[in-house]
Design a protein around this motif. Structure first.
Motif, short mmCIF file in Angstrom:
data_model
loop_
_atom_site.label_atom_id
_atom_site.label_comp_id
_atom_site.label_asym_id
_atom_site.label_seq_id
_atom_site.Cartn_x
_atom_site.Cartn_y
_atom_site.Cartn_z
N ASP A 165 0.83 -1.21 0.00
CA ASP A 165 0.00 0.00 0.00
C ASP A 165 0.86 1.26 0.00
OD1 ASP A 165 -2.65 -1.33 2.18
OD2 ASP A 165 -2.19 -1.61 0.04
N PHE A 166 2.17 1.06 0.20
CA PHE A 166 3.08 2.22 0.25
C PHE A 166 3.99 2.26 -0.98
CE2 PHE A 166 1.84 3.53 4.43
CZ PHE A 166 1.32 2.36 5.00
N THR A 167 3.51 1.57 -2.06
CA THR A 167 4.23 1.64 -3.34
C THR A 167 3.38 2.52 -4.27
OG1 THR A 167 3.07 -0.32 -4.19
CG2 THR A 167 5.16 -0.69 -3.02
N GLY A 214 18.96 -13.70 -5.42
CA GLY A 214 17.83 -13.19 -4.67
C GLY A 214 17.58 -11.70 -4.87
N MET A 215 16.58 -11.22 -4.17
CA MET A 215 16.18 -9.81 -4.28
C MET A 215 16.20 -9.18 -2.90
SD MET A 215 15.38 -9.42 -7.51
CE MET A 215 13.97 -8.37 -7.94
N VAL A 216 16.38 -7.86 -2.91
CA VAL A 216 16.41 -7.11 -1.64
C VAL A 216 15.19 -6.19 -1.60
CG1 VAL A 216 17.74 -5.40 -0.33
CG2 VAL A 216 18.92 -7.21 -1.60
N MET A 217 14.61 -6.02 -0.41
CA MET A 217 13.43 -5.16 -0.31
C MET A 217 13.85 -3.70 -0.38
SD MET A 217 10.93 -7.13 2.37
CE MET A 217 9.40 -6.93 1.45
N LYS A 218 13.15 -2.95 -1.23
CA LYS A 218 13.52 -1.54 -1.50
C LYS A 218 13.26 -0.67 -0.26
CE LYS A 218 11.74 0.14 -5.29
NZ LYS A 218 13.01 0.71 -5.83
N PRO A 219 14.11 0.35 -0.04
CA PRO A 219 13.93 1.20 1.15
C PRO A 219 12.72 2.15 1.07
CG PRO A 219 15.80 1.98 -0.16
CD PRO A 219 15.34 0.70 -0.79
N GLU A 220 12.37 2.59 -0.16
CA GLU A 220 11.31 3.62 -0.22
C GLU A 220 9.97 3.17 0.36
OE1 GLU A 220 13.10 2.50 -2.78
OE2 GLU A 220 13.59 4.06 -4.25
N PRO A 221 9.44 2.02 -0.05
CA PRO A 221 8.14 1.62 0.53
C PRO A 221 8.24 1.46 2.05
CG PRO A 221 8.66 0.27 -1.40
CD PRO A 221 9.89 1.06 -1.08
N TRP A 222 9.38 0.89 2.49
CA TRP A 222 9.55 0.71 3.96
C TRP A 222 9.57 2.06 4.66
CZ3 TRP A 222 8.51 -3.19 6.83
CH2 TRP A 222 8.55 -4.48 6.28
N GLY A 223 10.22 3.05 4.05
CA GLY A 223 10.27 4.37 4.68
C GLY A 223 8.87 4.94 4.83
N GLU A 224 8.08 4.85 3.78
CA GLU A 224 6.72 5.42 3.86
C GLU A 224 5.86 4.62 4.84
OE1 GLU A 224 6.42 6.83 -0.82
OE2 GLU A 224 4.61 6.36 0.32
N ALA A 225 6.02 3.31 4.82
CA ALA A 225 5.20 2.47 5.72
C ALA A 225 5.57 2.72 7.18
CB ALA A 225 5.40 1.00 5.36
N LEU A 226 6.86 2.72 7.48
CA LEU A 226 7.29 2.88 8.87
C LEU A 226 7.04 4.31 9.36
CD1 LEU A 226 10.51 0.66 8.87
CD2 LEU A 226 8.24 0.11 9.79
N ASP A 227 7.19 5.29 8.45
CA ASP A 227 6.88 6.68 8.87
C ASP A 227 5.43 6.79 9.34
OD1 ASP A 227 8.88 8.65 6.47
OD2 ASP A 227 9.41 7.52 8.29
N SER A 228 4.56 5.90 8.80
CA SER A 228 3.13 6.02 9.14
C SER A 228 2.82 5.42 10.51
CB SER A 228 2.29 5.31 8.07
OG SER A 228 2.39 3.90 8.21
N VAL A 229 3.77 4.69 11.11
CA VAL A 229 3.45 4.05 12.40
C VAL A 229 4.51 4.31 13.49
CG1 VAL A 229 1.95 2.20 11.56
CG2 VAL A 229 4.43 1.86 11.54
#
Ligand SMILES: COC(=O)c1ccnc(N)c1
Length: 233
Positions: free
Chosen positions: A39-41, A58-73
């Motif tokens: 929901d934060f992409t 393998g793949m690494v999880m991108k920082p941008e969605p995590w930043g927006e998601a964690l900023d919200s909580v």
């Protein structure tokens, strides 16, 4: 206590509505928020991962969605918990300590993990704990998060009906718990240890402590300190 969980599998945490924690939620003792990282992409494919710099599988999880998601909580008084096989061991002592905190945020990573800058960024703003539930690898942080939530949640005052039942459990006093028995007194020719039927509470307590020591020596000698401290226990 409030728990917020960020994951790409929000449905995984539906089980928190039942079991012990279901009652804790219904009674308001524990509030739970589950958030879908996607929901934060902002792209059509709701992308949350990408290839690793420096190459490798393998793949690494991108920082941008995590930043927006964690900023919200996340707030300055939150504890941000990142389940990771490279984390500090999550123990009963960890659970006891985290059960006293007001707000826990769980960041469930998948794939090869979350871009390290996310941990770096939030470590400047709040308490970040990378925690491991054992020396093995999972496909994602969700199962580890569920285990930690159960271990922590049951220690929140009022969640477990009889707090007494929490004091005589494995690892509470640094030892494994003693064996338990109930009726019938004999089952398939196996009798309950006599001492437990004696009504002699002193003898029962002594027997139980000896059983704890014997079990811990046999199964988890690593939990025991030096020889002299064993006798003190
Ligand atoms: C992806 O997360 C893991 O593999 C994980 C998390 C926490 N503890 C572990 N032992 C593994």
């Amino acid at each position: 206590m409030r728990l917020d969980i960020v994951t790409i599998f929000p449905a995984f945490f539906g089980v928190l509505d039942v079991s012990l924690l279901g009652k804790a939620r219904a009674s308001g003792l524990i509030e739970v928020g589950v958030h879908d990282l996607r929901d934060f992409t902002h792209d059509r494919h709701r992308t949350v991962d990408d290839t690793p710099y420096g190459g490798g599988a393998g793949m690494v999880m991108k920082p941008e969605p995590w930043g927006e998601a964690l900023d919200s909580v996340v707030t300055p008084s939150s504890v941000l918990i990142v389940p990771s096989p490279a984390g500090h061991p999550f123990t009963q002592a960890t659970a006891r300590e985290l059960a006293t905190r007001e707000h826990l945020v769980f960041a469930c990573g998948r794939y090869e993990g979350i871009d390290q800058r996310v941990v770096e960024h939030y470590s400047e703003r709040t308490e970040v704990r990378q925690l491991s539930v054992g020396d093995y690898v999972l496909n994602g942080g969700e199962v580890a998060t569920m285990a930690m939530i159960e271990a922590i949640g049951r220690l929140v005052p009022g969640v477990v009906g009889n707090p007494e039942s929490l004091t005589e459990e494995s690892h509470e006093d640094g030892l494994l718990e003693y064996p338990s028995y109930t009726k019938p007194p004999v089952w398939r020719d196996l009798a309950v240890p006599e001492v437990l039927l004696s009504g002699n509470h002193g003898a029962i307590a002594a027997w139980r402590h000896e059983q704890q020591l014997a079990r811990t020596r046999a199964v988890r000698p690593d939990l025991l300190g030096t020889a002299d401290s064993i006798e003190e226990r």
